[in-house]
Scaffold this active site. Sequence first.
Site, PDB file in Angstrom:
ATOM      1  N   LEU A   1       0.807  -1.222   0.000  1.00 50.97           N
ATOM      2  CA  LEU A   1       0.000   0.000   0.000  1.00 50.97           C
ATOM      3  C   LEU A   1       0.841   1.274   0.000  1.00 50.97           C
ATOM      4  CD1 LEU A   1      -2.775  -1.163   2.491  1.00 50.97           C
ATOM      5  CD2 LEU A   1      -2.852  -1.144  -0.012  1.00 50.97           C
ATOM      6  N   UNK A   2       2.064   1.186  -0.467  1.00 45.59           N
ATOM      7  CA  UNK A   2       2.973   2.339  -0.530  1.00 45.59           C
ATOM      8  C   UNK A   2       2.739   3.083  -1.850  1.00 45.59           C
ATOM      9  N   GLY A   3       3.106   4.336  -1.887  1.00 50.40           N
ATOM     10  CA  GLY A   3       2.952   5.127  -3.100  1.00 50.40           C
ATOM     11  C   GLY A   3       3.764   4.623  -4.275  1.00 50.40           C
TER      12      GLY A   3
ATOM     13  N   THR B   1       4.490   1.287  -4.739  1.00 49.78           N
ATOM     14  CA  THR B   1       4.282  -0.161  -4.860  1.00 49.78           C
ATOM     15  C   THR B   1       4.239  -0.612  -6.315  1.00 49.78           C
ATOM     16  OG1 THR B   1       3.135  -0.328  -2.745  1.00 49.78           O
ATOM     17  CG2 THR B   1       2.669  -2.047  -4.367  1.00 49.78           C
TER      18      THR B   1
ATOM     19  N   ARG C   1      -3.554  -2.769  -5.198  1.00 51.33           N
ATOM     20  CA  ARG C   1      -2.372  -2.043  -5.647  1.00 51.33           C
ATOM     21  C   ARG C   1      -1.262  -3.056  -5.703  1.00 51.33           C
ATOM     22  NH1 ARG C   1      -0.575   3.081  -2.399  1.00 51.33           N
ATOM     23  NH2 ARG C   1      -2.522   3.826  -3.222  1.00 51.33           N
TER      24      ARG C   1
END
EC number: 1.11.1.9
Length: 190
Positions: A39-41, A43, A90
């Site tokens: 869930l990282u920007g 990813t 994501r």
Amino acid sequence: MAYIAKSFYDLSAIGLDGEKIDFNTFRGRAVLIENVASLUGTTTRDYTQLNELQCRFPRRLVVLGFPCNQFGHQENCQNEEILNSLKYVRHGGGFQPTFSLTQKCDVNGQNQHPVFAYLKDKLPYPYDDPFSLMTDPKLIIWSPVRRSDVSWNFEKFLIGPEGEPFRRYSRTFQTINIEPDIKRLLKVAI
């Protein structure tokens, strides 16, 4: 102080499938280890680039992703949910990693995984950003805090085919840009 392995090949991890990953089986191959979060920007970018590198060096490179929830709680899935999160959320679009993922672990603090204790001992800071630190101290959720701590998701460690840690890369160093170092370690024409 946590136990630190004497050799990279003494280490192991548990895969998302629950099976032991014995690092002794990696002899003769380069290994790229990256702490990951679904869930990282970054990813989508980082997972795509990890897949690309694994596909470019299918027999001579091992890529291992270590999911970690220590940075912004960006890997808050349970182990059994991680692949579905990548497939449908994501990264999304039916994405499937072509590399191995381990079970979630800590990369810093008292409960850090032995792989990261070893790698941080051998490579205490990223070569491309030796002053890299966690940017917001309020987000530090582990103890003890050390200068060699991983500072965020998607820090990378490259290990040579003889098991010697070669280089550590910061979260801002794009994964795909590690390819020349992989070729150098594998002595492949650039």
